[in-house]
Structures are given as structure tokens and as C-alpha cells.
Write a protein that holds these residues in place. Structure first.
Motif, PDB file in Angstrom:
ATOM      1  N   ARG A  86       0.844  -1.186   0.000  1.00  0.00           N
ATOM      2  CA  ARG A  86       0.000   0.000   0.000  1.00  0.00           C
ATOM      3  C   ARG A  86       0.887   1.247   0.000  1.00  0.00           C
ATOM      4  O   ARG A  86       1.888   1.293   0.715  1.00  0.00           O
ATOM      5  CB  ARG A  86      -0.925   0.022   1.228  1.00  0.00           C
ATOM      6  CG  ARG A  86      -1.951   1.151   1.205  1.00  0.00           C
ATOM      7  CD  ARG A  86      -2.816   1.121   2.456  1.00  0.00           C
ATOM      8  NE  ARG A  86      -2.032   1.446   3.653  1.00  0.00           N
ATOM      9  CZ  ARG A  86      -2.555   1.454   4.887  1.00  0.00           C
ATOM     10  NH1 ARG A  86      -3.830   1.114   5.076  1.00  0.00           N
ATOM     11  NH2 ARG A  86      -1.799   1.764   5.929  1.00  0.00           N
ATOM     12  N   THR A  87       0.493   2.209  -0.796  1.00  0.00           N
ATOM     13  CA  THR A  87       1.255   3.452  -0.909  1.00  0.00           C
ATOM     14  C   THR A  87       0.532   4.554  -0.156  1.00  0.00           C
ATOM     15  O   THR A  87      -0.637   4.838  -0.421  1.00  0.00           O
ATOM     16  CB  THR A  87       1.428   3.850  -2.384  1.00  0.00           C
ATOM     17  OG1 THR A  87       2.093   2.781  -3.086  1.00  0.00           O
ATOM     18  CG2 THR A  87       2.249   5.125  -2.508  1.00  0.00           C
ATOM     19  N   ASP A  88       1.225   5.162   0.793  1.00  0.00           N
ATOM     20  CA  ASP A  88       0.672   6.258   1.596  1.00  0.00           C
ATOM     21  C   ASP A  88       1.352   7.563   1.199  1.00  0.00           C
ATOM     22  O   ASP A  88       2.575   7.609   0.965  1.00  0.00           O
ATOM     23  CB  ASP A  88       0.893   6.007   3.088  1.00  0.00           C
ATOM     24  CG  ASP A  88       0.128   4.791   3.583  1.00  0.00           C
ATOM     25  OD1 ASP A  88      -0.905   4.467   2.967  1.00  0.00           O
ATOM     26  OD2 ASP A  88       0.577   4.163   4.565  1.00  0.00           O
ATOM     27  N   SER A  89       0.564   8.610   1.151  1.00  0.00           N
ATOM     28  CA  SER A  89       1.094   9.933   0.842  1.00  0.00           C
ATOM     29  C   SER A  89       1.540  10.597   2.129  1.00  0.00           C
ATOM     30  O   SER A  89       0.758  10.761   3.069  1.00  0.00           O
ATOM     31  CB  SER A  89       0.030  10.782   0.137  1.00  0.00           C
ATOM     32  OG  SER A  89       0.520  12.073  -0.120  1.00  0.00           O
ATOM     33  N   ARG A  90       2.805  10.967   2.193  1.00  0.00           N
ATOM     34  CA  ARG A  90       3.357  11.609   3.380  1.00  0.00           C
ATOM     35  C   ARG A  90       4.005  12.942   3.010  1.00  0.00           C
ATOM     36  O   ARG A  90       5.078  13.288   3.474  1.00  0.00           O
ATOM     37  CB  ARG A  90       4.378  10.693   4.063  1.00  0.00           C
ATOM     38  CG  ARG A  90       3.766   9.400   4.594  1.00  0.00           C
ATOM     39  CD  ARG A  90       4.751   8.590   5.394  1.00  0.00           C
ATOM     40  NE  ARG A  90       4.151   7.367   5.917  1.00  0.00           N
ATOM     41  CZ  ARG A  90       4.808   6.475   6.665  1.00  0.00           C
ATOM     42  NH1 ARG A  90       6.071   6.687   6.962  1.00  0.00           N
ATOM     43  NH2 ARG A  90       4.186   5.403   7.101  1.00  0.00           N
ATOM     44  N   ALA A  91       3.332  13.646   2.160  1.00  0.00           N
ATOM     45  CA  ALA A  91       3.880  14.936   1.745  1.00  0.00           C
ATOM     46  C   ALA A  91       3.893  15.935   2.877  1.00  0.00           C
ATOM     47  O   ALA A  91       4.677  16.894   2.884  1.00  0.00           O
ATOM     48  CB  ALA A  91       3.069  15.492   0.576  1.00  0.00           C
ATOM     49  N   GLU A  92       2.984  15.724   3.853  1.00  0.00           N
ATOM     50  CA  GLU A  92       2.941  16.675   4.961  1.00  0.00           C
ATOM     51  C   GLU A  92       4.098  16.499   5.925  1.00  0.00           C
ATOM     52  O   GLU A  92       4.370  17.375   6.745  1.00  0.00           O
ATOM     53  CB  GLU A  92       1.616  16.514   5.726  1.00  0.00           C
ATOM     54  CG  GLU A  92       1.433  15.188   6.448  1.00  0.00           C
ATOM     55  CD  GLU A  92       0.964  14.079   5.532  1.00  0.00           C
ATOM     56  OE1 GLU A  92       0.777  12.928   5.993  1.00  0.00           O
ATOM     57  OE2 GLU A  92       0.783  14.372   4.316  1.00  0.00           O
ATOM     58  N   ALA A  93       4.782  15.367   5.851  1.00  0.00           N
ATOM     59  CA  ALA A  93       5.917  15.130   6.741  1.00  0.00           C
ATOM     60  C   ALA A  93       7.182  15.611   6.064  1.00  0.00           C
ATOM     61  O   ALA A  93       7.560  15.090   5.017  1.00  0.00           O
ATOM     62  CB  ALA A  93       6.030  13.642   7.075  1.00  0.00           C
ATOM     63  N   PRO A  94       7.864  16.638   6.569  1.00  0.00           N
ATOM     64  CA  PRO A  94       9.046  17.156   5.885  1.00  0.00           C
ATOM     65  C   PRO A  94      10.208  16.183   5.881  1.00  0.00           C
ATOM     66  O   PRO A  94      11.044  16.199   4.976  1.00  0.00           O
ATOM     67  CB  PRO A  94       9.382  18.421   6.698  1.00  0.00           C
ATOM     68  CG  PRO A  94       8.772  18.195   8.037  1.00  0.00           C
ATOM     69  CD  PRO A  94       7.541  17.388   7.797  1.00  0.00           C
TER      70      PRO A  94
END
Length: 246
Positions: free
Chosen positions: A49-57
Motif C-alpha cells: 500500500r502506498t501512503d502519501s506523506r507529503a505533509e511530513a518534511p
């Protein structure tokens, strides 16, 4: 060097190799079980599963993680470990017996040799089944880890890839692959043990049959039978004539 002595030496060597191969099964399986917290990786199913973690710098972009749907049956890992432990214990016991027979210059009885053949054949089928299960289970786990070879890494390279599981996957392929190769070696050694045990049974059977016939062959070569050598006929007594007194 007689035939039975050569067979005993060969059997001792096979038992020693069985101890080493069994340890190479037990130790990697124990390490893998400890790293996976008592779970079995064989036949484990899951998906990526691919999770978006753009909010984590600190972790920008998409991060893929492996989600396990169901861990493999624990009995599969335990079965392979059992075969390895039995090979170590049986190899140590039978190796000591072979050394004892070499020192005493005698071999098993006919009945004991038959039991050895029967046990060797049974464990040969057990070790063969465990080898097949371990190979299929490792292939299934590798398909899960590599998403059926759609990931940019192989099963061996996935050790260094973070899978984001709650287990240690840093050396699973090395441990399971070593156990797989060693277990197939154990199966080959059990095949050799079965052949050697059958040859020892055949040799004991020949000695059992030819043993009672040796005195008769010696008597035949000497040119007389045991009944003739036991007692010789006495010469006939002269007839007794009656004497008349006058």
C-alpha cells in the motif's frame, strides 16, 4: 578391509554430515523465528500500500509499505525445524553406534538392520516433504514481498528495503534460503542413509544364511558326512557255537 567395515565407515561419515546439515537447518529457522517474533514467514500473504506523506518534511513523497493479511501457518516452520533436530539427534546416536561397532568389529543384527532401513525410508519421505514445503513457502513469501516481481528489487535485495512491519526483516532471505538448501541436503543424506542401511541389511542377511552352512561345506570338502565322523561301525562278532558237556 572387509565389506561391512567399509559400509560402517561410510555410514559414520553420512551421520556426521547429517549432524552438520541438521544444525544448518535448526539455527537459521530459530533465528528467523526470533526475528519474526514467533511468526512463520512461509506462505504469508499480504499486499503493498502506498501512503502519501507529503505533509511530513522528513519523509516527503509517497511511501510504500507491506501489509500482512495473514501470517503463514506456524506448523510449516515447526515441521522443518523438527526434521533438522531429528537429523542432529539421530545422527549423533547412530554415529556413536557405528564407532562402537567399528571398535568391537561387529555389526547390527538382522532385525535391527531391518528397523534401521524402515526408519531411514520413513524419515526420507518426511524430510522430502519438509523440503518441498519450505521451498514453496519461501517462494510464496518472496512473491508477497516483491509483489509478484513488480517491485524494483528482488527477494534477496528486499532484506535492505524497509517493509514497515513490526518484525525484523533485515536477514530473512539469508536465513530461510540457508535453511532451504540445508534441508534439501538433509534429504539427500537421508537417501544415502537408506541406501547404506539396505546394503548393511543385505550383508547381514547373507551372513545369516551362509553362517549355518559353513560346517556342512567343510564336511563336504573333507569327504565325509557328520554321521560318518561321529561313530565308526564295529566289526561283526564271530558266531557263538554251543558246547555240549559229556
Amino acid at each position: 578391509m572387509e565389506l561391512d567395515r567399509r559400509l560402517l565407515l561410510a555410514h559414520c561419515a553420512v551421520h556426521a554430515l547429517s549432524i552438520a546439515a541438521g544444525l544448518l537447518v535448526v539455527v537459521p529457522m530459530a533465528l528467523n523465528g526470533s526475528a519474526f517474533k514467533g511468526r512463520c514467514a512461509l506462505f504469508t500473504t499480504g499486499y503493498w500500500r502506498t501512503d502519501s506523506r507529503a505533509e511530513a518534511p522528513e519523509q516527503p513523497g509517497d511511501v510504500s509499505q507491506l501489509l500482512v493479511q495473514q501470517w503463514g501457518p506456524l506448523a510449516t516452520c515447526q515441521f522443518a525445524t523438527f526434521v533438522g533436530i531429528f537429523s542432529v539427534l539421530y545422527g549423533a546416536a547412530q554415529g556413536w553406534r557405528c564407532l562402537f561397532y567399528l571398535h568391537g568389529r561387529h555389526d547390527d543384527t538382522l532385525f535391527s538392520s531391518f528397523l534401521t532401513v524402515l526408519l531411514s525410508v520413513c524419515v526420507l519421505f518426511l524430510s522430502g516433504g519438509a523440503s518441498v514445503l519450505l521451498s514453496l513457502g519461501l517462494a510464496s513469501w518472496c512473491d508477497t514481498v516483491t509483489d509478484y516481481n513488480t517491485r524494483p528489487f528482488s527477494c534477496a535485495e528486499s532484506q535492505s528495503v524497509p517493509l514497515y512491519l513490526d518484525v525484523d526483516t533485515s536477514s530473512f532471505y539469508t536465513e530461510l534460503n540457508l535453511a532451504q538448501v540445508s534441508l534439501w541436503g538433509v534429504t539427500a543424506l537421508w537417501l544415502a542413509q537408506s541406501i547404506l542401511a539396505f546394503l548393511r541389511l543385505y550383508h547381514s542377511h547373507r551372513q545369516h544364511i551362509s553362517g549355518p552352512c559353513l560346517p556342512r561345506e567343510k564336511e563336504f570338502l573333507l569327504g565325509h558326512s557328520p554321521s560318518e565322523s561321529g561313530s565308526s561301525p564295529s566289526p561283526p562278532h564271530p558266531p557263538v557255537t554251543p558246547t555240549i558237556l559229556v
